[in-house]
Motif scaffolding. Structure first.
Motif, mmCIF file in Angstrom:
data_model
loop_
_atom_site.group_PDB
_atom_site.id
_atom_site.type_symbol
_atom_site.label_atom_id
_atom_site.label_comp_id
_atom_site.label_asym_id
_atom_site.label_seq_id
_atom_site.Cartn_x
_atom_site.Cartn_y
_atom_site.Cartn_z
ATOM 1 N N ASP A 2 -30.005 35.017 72.142
ATOM 2 C CA ASP A 2 -29.967 36.423 72.554
ATOM 3 C C ASP A 2 -31.106 36.762 73.515
ATOM 4 N N GLN A 3 -32.252 36.166 73.255
ATOM 5 C CA GLN A 3 -33.407 36.382 74.124
ATOM 6 C C GLN A 3 -33.121 35.827 75.533
ATOM 7 N N GLU A 4 -32.499 34.667 75.576
ATOM 8 C CA GLU A 4 -32.190 34.061 76.874
ATOM 9 C C GLU A 4 -31.102 34.843 77.603
ATOM 10 N N HIS A 5 -30.099 35.296 76.878
ATOM 11 C CA HIS A 5 -29.064 36.132 77.513
ATOM 12 C C HIS A 5 -29.681 37.421 78.058
ATOM 13 N N THR A 6 -30.638 37.985 77.305
ATOM 14 C CA THR A 6 -31.317 39.203 77.761
ATOM 15 C C THR A 6 -32.005 38.958 79.106
ATOM 16 N N ARG A 7 -32.661 37.808 79.213
ATOM 17 C CA ARG A 7 -33.342 37.461 80.469
ATOM 18 C C ARG A 7 -32.329 37.314 81.613
ATOM 19 N N LEU A 8 -31.169 36.763 81.303
ATOM 20 C CA LEU A 8 -30.146 36.605 82.338
ATOM 21 C C LEU A 8 -29.640 37.971 82.824
ATOM 22 N N PHE A 9 -29.514 38.914 81.910
ATOM 23 C CA PHE A 9 -29.141 40.274 82.325
ATOM 24 C C PHE A 9 -30.256 40.912 83.155
ATOM 25 N N GLU A 10 -31.493 40.607 82.814
ATOM 26 C CA GLU A 10 -32.616 41.117 83.621
ATOM 27 C C GLU A 10 -32.521 40.589 85.055
ATOM 28 N N LEU A 11 -32.144 39.324 85.171
ATOM 29 C CA LEU A 11 -32.006 38.737 86.508
ATOM 30 C C LEU A 11 -30.844 39.392 87.267
ATOM 31 N N ALA A 12 -29.798 39.782 86.543
ATOM 32 C CA ALA A 12 -28.687 40.519 87.177
ATOM 33 C C ALA A 12 -29.185 41.881 87.652
ATOM 34 N N GLN A 13 -30.018 42.507 86.834
ATOM 35 C CA GLN A 13 -30.600 43.791 87.201
ATOM 36 C C GLN A 13 -31.488 43.647 88.442
ATOM 37 N N GLU A 14 -32.227 42.554 88.497
ATOM 38 C CA GLU A 14 -33.074 42.295 89.678
ATOM 39 C C GLU A 14 -32.216 42.106 90.925
ATOM 40 N N PHE A 65 -28.975 42.619 108.255
ATOM 41 C CA PHE A 65 -29.123 43.362 106.999
ATOM 42 C C PHE A 65 -27.806 43.448 106.225
ATOM 43 N N ASN A 66 -26.726 43.775 106.934
ATOM 44 C CA ASN A 66 -25.442 43.957 106.249
ATOM 45 C C ASN A 66 -24.875 42.657 105.701
ATOM 46 N N SER A 67 -25.002 41.583 106.468
ATOM 47 C CA SER A 67 -24.441 40.327 105.979
ATOM 48 C C SER A 67 -25.282 39.777 104.819
ATOM 49 N N GLN A 68 -26.588 40.039 104.855
ATOM 50 C CA GLN A 68 -27.443 39.638 103.723
ATOM 51 C C GLN A 68 -27.021 40.408 102.475
ATOM 52 N N ASN A 69 -26.780 41.690 102.660
ATOM 53 C CA ASN A 69 -26.354 42.523 101.529
ATOM 54 C C ASN A 69 -25.021 42.053 100.953
ATOM 55 N N GLU A 70 -24.151 41.589 101.826
ATOM 56 C CA GLU A 70 -22.857 41.075 101.357
ATOM 57 C C GLU A 70 -23.071 39.872 100.446
ATOM 58 N N THR A 71 -24.015 39.013 100.820
ATOM 59 C CA THR A 71 -24.306 37.833 99.993
ATOM 60 C C THR A 71 -24.902 38.247 98.651
ATOM 61 N N VAL A 72 -25.809 39.229 98.677
ATOM 62 C CA VAL A 72 -26.417 39.702 97.427
ATOM 63 C C VAL A 72 -25.334 40.325 96.534
ATOM 64 N N GLU A 73 -24.428 41.067 97.158
ATOM 65 C CA GLU A 73 -23.352 41.710 96.418
ATOM 66 C C GLU A 73 -22.413 40.676 95.798
ATOM 67 N N GLU A 74 -22.155 39.633 96.562
ATOM 68 C CA GLU A 74 -21.297 38.542 96.083
ATOM 69 C C GLU A 74 -21.947 37.858 94.887
ATOM 70 N N LEU A 75 -23.258 37.623 95.004
ATOM 71 C CA LEU A 75 -24.002 36.997 93.904
ATOM 72 C C LEU A 75 -23.967 37.883 92.662
#
Ligand SMILES: [Fe+2]
Ligand SMILES: [Fe+2]
Length: 140
Positions: free
Chosen positions: A16-28, A101-111
């Motif tokens: 659960d602690q590790e899953h929490t960290r993974l959600f934090e990375l999604a938040q980042e 900027f826009n194409s970088q954002n597309e990659t971040v959004e895809e991730l």
């Protein structure tokens, strides 16, 4: 927005602690997406993805170790899902990211889309299976 919800808890503290960290990375990842002042996101994105690759590798090895310890019947199938996720993460092509900027954002959004969909679906549909089998084993 991207955080652990009651239904994601397995009851295994370390997991659960590790899953929490993974959600934090999604938040980042979401914070990076919505950051309009950072004009070049390439460095942050490379940093984030390498953190994700390292952290998921650690988490997956812990999970697979636990699955071996309980003799989980679906371990091969489960490990294959983990490998597929790792392959997909390493497929994000940063060399061709560019400075736009826009194409970088597309990659971040895809991730972000890939990460959150995978995380939630995998925890609920795959991780919960070994958790259930582990708990059933304990009562026998
Ligand atoms: Fe997991
Ligand atoms: Fe898993």
């Amino acid at each position: 927005m991207y955080e652990m919800k009651p239904e994601y808890y397995t009851g295994i503290a370390a997991i659960d602690q590790e899953h929490t960290r993974l959600f934090e990375l999604a938040q980042e990842t979401h914070s990076l997406l919505t950051n309009d002042t950072l004009l070049d996101k390439a460095d942050s994105l490379v940093h984030l993805i390498s953190e994700l690759i390292n952290y998921t590798r650690t988490h997956f090895s812990h999970e697979e170790e636990y699955q071996r310890s309980i003799g989980y019947t679906g371990i091969e199938e489960h490990a294959a899902m983990h490998r597929k996720f790792e392959d997909k993460l390493s497929e994000f092509d940063f060399d061709s990211l560019g400075e736009d900027f826009n194409s970088q954002n597309e990659t971040v959004e895809e991730l972000l889309g890939f990460l959150t969909t995978w995380l939630i679906t995998h925890i609920l549909q795959a991780d919960m299976l070994y958790v259930k089998e582990g708990k059933a084993g304990k009562t026998i």
